[in-house]
Design an enzyme around this catalytic site. Structure first.
Site, PDB file in Angstrom:
ATOM      1  N   ASP A   1      -8.827   3.270  -3.019  1.00 49.09           N
ATOM      2  CA  ASP A   1      -8.092   3.720  -2.038  1.00 49.09           C
ATOM      3  C   ASP A   1      -7.950   5.359  -1.954  1.00 49.09           C
ATOM      4  O   ASP A   1      -7.829   5.824  -3.105  1.00 49.09           O
ATOM      5  CB  ASP A   1      -6.824   3.306  -1.623  1.00 49.09           C
ATOM      6  CG  ASP A   1      -6.291   3.486  -0.542  1.00 49.09           C
ATOM      7  OD1 ASP A   1      -6.617   3.268   0.675  1.00 49.09           O
ATOM      8  OD2 ASP A   1      -5.119   4.192  -0.255  1.00 49.09           O
TER       9      ASP A   1
ATOM     10  N   ASN B   1      -4.972   6.138  -7.221  1.00 49.07           N
ATOM     11  CA  ASN B   1      -5.588   7.652  -7.041  1.00 49.07           C
ATOM     12  C   ASN B   1      -4.644   8.643  -7.573  1.00 49.07           C
ATOM     13  O   ASN B   1      -4.059   9.479  -7.186  1.00 49.07           O
ATOM     14  CB  ASN B   1      -5.938   7.755  -5.675  1.00 49.07           C
ATOM     15  CG  ASN B   1      -4.866   7.997  -4.680  1.00 49.07           C
ATOM     16  OD1 ASN B   1      -3.908   7.232  -4.777  1.00 49.07           O
ATOM     17  ND2 ASN B   1      -5.076   8.493  -3.535  1.00 49.07           N
TER      18      ASN B   1
ATOM     19  N   ASP C   1       1.263   2.618   3.599  1.00 49.76           N
ATOM     20  CA  ASP C   1       0.367   3.653   3.026  1.00 49.76           C
ATOM     21  C   ASP C   1       1.150   5.121   3.032  1.00 49.76           C
ATOM     22  O   ASP C   1       0.547   6.127   3.360  1.00 49.76           O
ATOM     23  CB  ASP C   1      -0.914   3.845   4.070  1.00 49.76           C
ATOM     24  CG  ASP C   1      -2.094   5.006   3.538  1.00 49.76           C
ATOM     25  OD1 ASP C   1      -1.709   5.067   2.259  1.00 49.76           O
ATOM     26  OD2 ASP C   1      -2.943   5.042   4.167  1.00 49.76           O
TER      27      ASP C   1
ATOM     28  N   HIS D   1     -10.869   0.390   1.163  1.00 52.21           N
ATOM     29  CA  HIS D   1     -10.824   1.829   2.100  1.00 52.21           C
ATOM     30  C   HIS D   1     -11.897   1.749   2.810  1.00 52.21           C
ATOM     31  O   HIS D   1     -12.915   2.371   2.257  1.00 52.21           O
ATOM     32  CB  HIS D   1     -10.285   2.824   1.268  1.00 52.21           C
ATOM     33  CG  HIS D   1     -10.285   4.228   1.983  1.00 52.21           C
ATOM     34  ND1 HIS D   1      -9.266   4.878   2.138  1.00 52.21           N
ATOM     35  CD2 HIS D   1     -11.370   4.929   2.532  1.00 52.21           C
ATOM     36  CE1 HIS D   1      -9.454   6.195   2.877  1.00 52.21           C
ATOM     37  NE2 HIS D   1     -10.870   6.106   3.170  1.00 52.21           N
TER      38      HIS D   1
ATOM     39  N   ARG E   1       2.105   8.691  -6.396  1.00 51.32           N
ATOM     40  CA  ARG E   1       1.739  10.040  -7.306  1.00 51.32           C
ATOM     41  C   ARG E   1       2.088  10.240  -8.700  1.00 51.32           C
ATOM     42  O   ARG E   1       1.929  11.174  -9.193  1.00 51.32           O
ATOM     43  CB  ARG E   1       2.717  10.981  -6.510  1.00 51.32           C
ATOM     44  CG  ARG E   1       2.309  11.204  -4.912  1.00 51.32           C
ATOM     45  CD  ARG E   1       0.905  11.183  -4.515  1.00 51.32           C
ATOM     46  NE  ARG E   1       0.880  11.603  -3.005  1.00 51.32           N
ATOM     47  CZ  ARG E   1      -0.484  11.175  -2.326  1.00 51.32           C
ATOM     48  NH1 ARG E   1      -1.358  10.354  -2.992  1.00 51.32           N
ATOM     49  NH2 ARG E   1      -0.568  11.396  -1.064  1.00 51.32           N
TER      50      ARG E   1
ATOM     51  N   HIS F   1       0.930  -1.187   0.055  1.00 53.01           N
ATOM     52  CA  HIS F   1      -0.058   0.004   0.130  1.00 53.01           C
ATOM     53  C   HIS F   1       0.818   1.322   0.153  1.00 53.01           C
ATOM     54  O   HIS F   1       1.273   1.918   0.950  1.00 53.01           O
ATOM     55  CB  HIS F   1      -0.809  -0.012   1.425  1.00 53.01           C
ATOM     56  CG  HIS F   1      -2.065   1.188   1.096  1.00 53.01           C
ATOM     57  ND1 HIS F   1      -3.252   0.836   1.588  1.00 53.01           N
ATOM     58  CD2 HIS F   1      -2.279   2.312   0.709  1.00 53.01           C
ATOM     59  CE1 HIS F   1      -3.814   1.936   1.606  1.00 53.01           C
ATOM     60  NE2 HIS F   1      -3.254   2.843   0.976  1.00 53.01           N
TER      61      HIS F   1
ATOM     62  N   HIS G   1       1.554   5.115  -2.124  1.00 54.93           N
ATOM     63  CA  HIS G   1       1.130   6.195  -3.255  1.00 54.93           C
ATOM     64  C   HIS G   1       2.466   6.793  -4.087  1.00 54.93           C
ATOM     65  O   HIS G   1       3.041   7.479  -3.255  1.00 54.93           O
ATOM     66  CB  HIS G   1       0.250   7.342  -2.545  1.00 54.93           C
ATOM     67  CG  HIS G   1      -1.146   6.804  -1.930  1.00 54.93           C
ATOM     68  ND1 HIS G   1      -2.251   6.566  -2.606  1.00 54.93           N
ATOM     69  CD2 HIS G   1      -1.073   6.395  -0.595  1.00 54.93           C
ATOM     70  CE1 HIS G   1      -3.026   6.046  -1.674  1.00 54.93           C
ATOM     71  NE2 HIS G   1      -2.502   5.670  -0.561  1.00 54.93           N
TER      72      HIS G   1
HETATM   73 ZN   LIG Z   1      -6.879   4.560   2.263  1.00 57.48          ZN
END
Ligand SMILES: [Zn+2]
Lengths: 430, 312
Positions: free
Chosen positions: A159, A101, A312, A186, A71, A67, A69
């Site tokens: 998420d 995302n 995360d 999520h 970007r 998990h 991100h």
């Molecule tokens: Zn999340």
């Protein structure tokens, strides 16, 4: 890139997948694990191999963070695939699964393909894209799971946002089975969480910050468990932060529901008391919870209810973070601070080395169905050499991530990755 | 006696001795407000910047009058929006203002904790003039000063705070201040207007105004914002007024010498009826007058870091 030819002598070899905990040598020839554990041939016998004395340090499968991100595409000023994966290998990780995302959202094969291509060109570790559950993360129509899978997505998730529509979540859990994809939830009821800035409780009352009740997470965990049971789909709950979520998942597992879950180092290390100074570095979603929740999460890690520790990793620039608390973005980076915090679980008696290391190696690899997280002879070497005794102070200023939103900056910790090998290549030190 | 603080950010951080010092100082400065020429030179050459990110004529005016009576130069920067909106970062704003060399920032902001963030980045003193739902320390101090003037003490008094406690920075500051000074605080509101885990505060909690009215020496009535109905916290303002609005009929159950306070601005007819607001128990205008004295005391103490000499 040069495949490693290396003998690691006198290592404590820990392979949680096989329950292996032994002292011995590891031989890597042309990037392939040749022998693991048995005594290596003497250096004279194989002059083509570099010899390194591990001196009792730990050789473990390269860590897997399911998990993060990264970007990219779209917010490269916060992080890129290059900088995010550099942070990963510096933190001991050999693979990361990146959430969809981005801008554009990873809801099509084209975006998944782009991420995989960039990762091959510029990445320091393996990158496994997670596709969106719904087109545009809008929670209305399913994304094309089949094409995402074919392009290399290993899971689907919205998420950053919950799937508020229960029917859509049901369909996702059903449809994902055709392509053998795990659905990562999520879990957050946006109505209950509405406008909240931190965990709801005595601290939010003192600080006058709108609260997010623990129930806003647990309500959705309960719903998703029921839907997993209804559909027979494979569910993974992201970033578990509350006592009730742990209890619900424990109960569902005991009834045979196909569910796994993760938590993050900040949920077993920090509480909402950290927010007393209104520093947005502690603003994250789900929010840092109460001491009681923290203890329940640790208990969930101890008894196996929580399968995985993921970071995360959520990079932000000072534009999003150096502002009024209310207007600051949610999220913390974690790739370069997780390792000593995870090792602390072992020192705190939450589990033995194999049990805790499983949560960052073979467990996330199994959930995502990726060929990582083990030290089997004859396979490409993905391993991390850890000095479990090295003491230092976390300094976010030295991170390889572009971001500095690390809540553990300035913490004295113990344990560090000193060598990370991915696909048979030494990727850290750089 | 020294007062060693750079900032006044909240009542929760203060000791009872510090609160005592502020109230005593305010009492001694109050005399200036009764003079014909209401001005002393004690902050001459000092600069006070009012930074109001949320509209508030009353509090800003009160601070401004206080600063001017102490002969400080004052500047007002009023902006209703966050700095983010203008594309300038929050810290840019502070750095620009810092370049003006102010001695004190008086800050009002709709986001809780913003004065704390600014205080950590500036060498000037920061006074929190109300931040979000967090604290409004000068309001609580003027409330305590008013009670002390009327009752001669704070210790042992029963203070009842009625209304929208959940969203009230005035309530929070008063809870800390009054309990530190030995008063007993009771909160009365429907559960939807109480903060989470209200029991974690040093207070008693009630949902029935009738049952707690009789024991109160002081009743503090909080403003009820009309949008609470739209947010689903109340079925109607009418029902709120029936059960929690303070009117003459409910007041019959209260003590004869009860004090009625309100931090303003009032929603007459909702949380308080006009006859009670203007009636004999009301000390609402004393609160306004004491506001200037308390704010003079805060400016004095933060700039000089010692209490003013006793006047002979
Ligand atoms: Zn999340």
């Amino acid at each position: 890139m040069k495949q490693a030819d290396l003998i690691l002598q006198n290592a404590r070899i820990l392979d949680p997948e096989r329950g292996l905990d032994t002292v011995g040598d590891v031989v890597i020839r042309h990037g392939i694990l040749e022998t693991v554990g048995s005594r290596a041939p003497s250096p004279e016998e194989c002059p083509d191999l570099e010899v390194m004395d591990a001196g009792g340090k730990w050789v473990v499968p390269a860590w897997v963070d399911m998990h993060v991100h990264l970007r990219e595409p779209g917010e490269e000023y916060k992080e890129t695939i290059e900088t995010g994966t550099a942070a990963a290998v510096a933190g001991g990780y050999g693979a990361v699964a990146c959430m969809p995302n981005t801008r554009p959202v990873n809801d099509t094969a084209a975006v998944t393909d782009f991420i995989r291509r960039r990762a091959r060109q510029e990445g320091y570790c393996r990158v496994y894209p997670v596709g969106a559950i719904s087109k545009g993360l809008e929670g209305k129509e399913l994304a094309e799971f089949g094409e995402l899978r074919q392009a290399g997505a290993v899971a689907v998730s919205d998420d950053g946002r919950p799937v508020m529509d229960s029917l859509l979540m049901r369909r996702a859990l059903e449809y994902a089975q055709a392509f053998d994809l795990v659905v990562i939830s999520h879990a957050e009821d946006l109505h209950l969480a509405q406008g909240g800035l931190m965990n709801e409780g005595a601290v939010s009352t003192r600080l006058g910050l709108r609260g997010i009740p623990a129930a806003s997470e647990a309500v959705m965990v309960a719903r998703d468990l029921l839907l997993a049971e209804l559909t027979g789909g494979t569910l993974h709950i992201a970033h578990v932060s509350t006592e009730a979520s742990v209890r619900l998942i424990r109960d569902a597992k005991s009834r045979g529901v196909r569910v796994t879950c993760e938590t993050a180092p900040h949920y077993f290390t920090l509480t909402d008391a950290s927010l007393e100074g209104f520093d947005p570095v502690f603003k994250v979603n789900p929010p840092l919870r109460s001491q009681r929740d923290l203890e329940a999460v640790r208990q969930g890690l101890a008894d196996g209810t929580i399968d995985v520790v993921a970071t995360d990793h959520a990079p932000h620039s000072s534009l999003e973070k150096d502002t009024e608390f209310e207007y600051a973005a949610n999220g913390m980076i974690g790739l370069e601070s997780a390792l000593p915090l995870v090792l602390q679980l072992i020192r705190d008696g939450i589990g033995g080395p194999l049990e805790i290391l499983a949560k960052v190696t073979c467990n996330p690899a199994r959930i995502l169905g990726i060929p990582m997280g083990s030290l089997r002879a004859g396979t490409p070497a993905h391993l991390t050499l850890i000095d479990p005794e090295q003491e230092y102070v976390i300094d976010a200023g030295t991170f390889h991530s572009k971001a500095r939103n690390c809540p553990f900056h300035g913490w004295p910790v113990k344990g560090r990755a000193i060598l990370t090998i991915v696909d048979g290549v030494v990727r850290y030190p750089f | 006696m020294a007062f060693v603080r750079k900032d006044l950010l909240g009542i929760r951080d203060l000791s009872s001795e510090e609160i005592q010092t502020i109230l005593d100082t305010a009492e001694s400065l109050r005399e200036i407000n009764l003079r014909e020429i209401k001005k002393v030179p004690t902050l001459r050459g000092k600069t006070v910047v009012h930074l109001f990110y949320e509209p508030s004529t009353r509090t800003r005016t009160s601070f401004d009058v206080a600063a001017k009576r102490l002969s400080a130069d004052t500047y007002s920067i009023a902006t209703s929006t966050s700095s983010m909106v203008k594309g300038e970062t929050f810290l840019d704003t502070i750095k620009n203002l810092e370049a003006m060399g102010p001695d004190v920032f008086v800050i009002r902001h709709s986001a809780s904790g913003t004065p704390h963030r600014i205080a950590a980045r500036t060498s000037a003193s920061v006074i929190n003039a109300g931040d979000g739902m967090h604290e409004h320390p000068s309001q609580a101090l003027l409330d305590m000063l008013t009670i002390r003037q009327k009752r001669g003490r704070l210790e042992g008094l029963n203070v009842l705070i009625v209304g929208d406690i959940a969203h009230s920075r005035v309530a929070r500051s008063n809870i800390w201040g009054l309990t530190k000074m030995g008063a007993h605080v009771t909160l009365c509101a429907p559960p939807t207007l109480l903060p989470a885990e209200a029991a974690s505060l040093p207070v008693r909690v009630s949902h029935q105004l009738d049952t707690v009215l009789g024991a109160a020496d002081v009743i503090m009535v909080l403003r009820l914002q009309k949008e609470r109905q739209g947010q689903g916290l109340l079925p109607s303002l009418r029902e709120y007024a029936v059960f929690y609005g303070l009117d003459r009929k409910k007041l019959e159950k209260a003590r004869d010498d009860v004090l009625i306070m309100h931090p303003g601005p009032m929603n007459r007819g909702v949380e308080i009826s006009p006859d009670v607001a203007d009636g004999p128990h009301s000390v609402i205008l004393d609160q306004v007058a004491n506001g200037v004295a308390v704010r003079m005391a805060l400016l004095y103490l933060l700039v000089h870091r010692e209490v003013p000499p006793v006047r002979g």
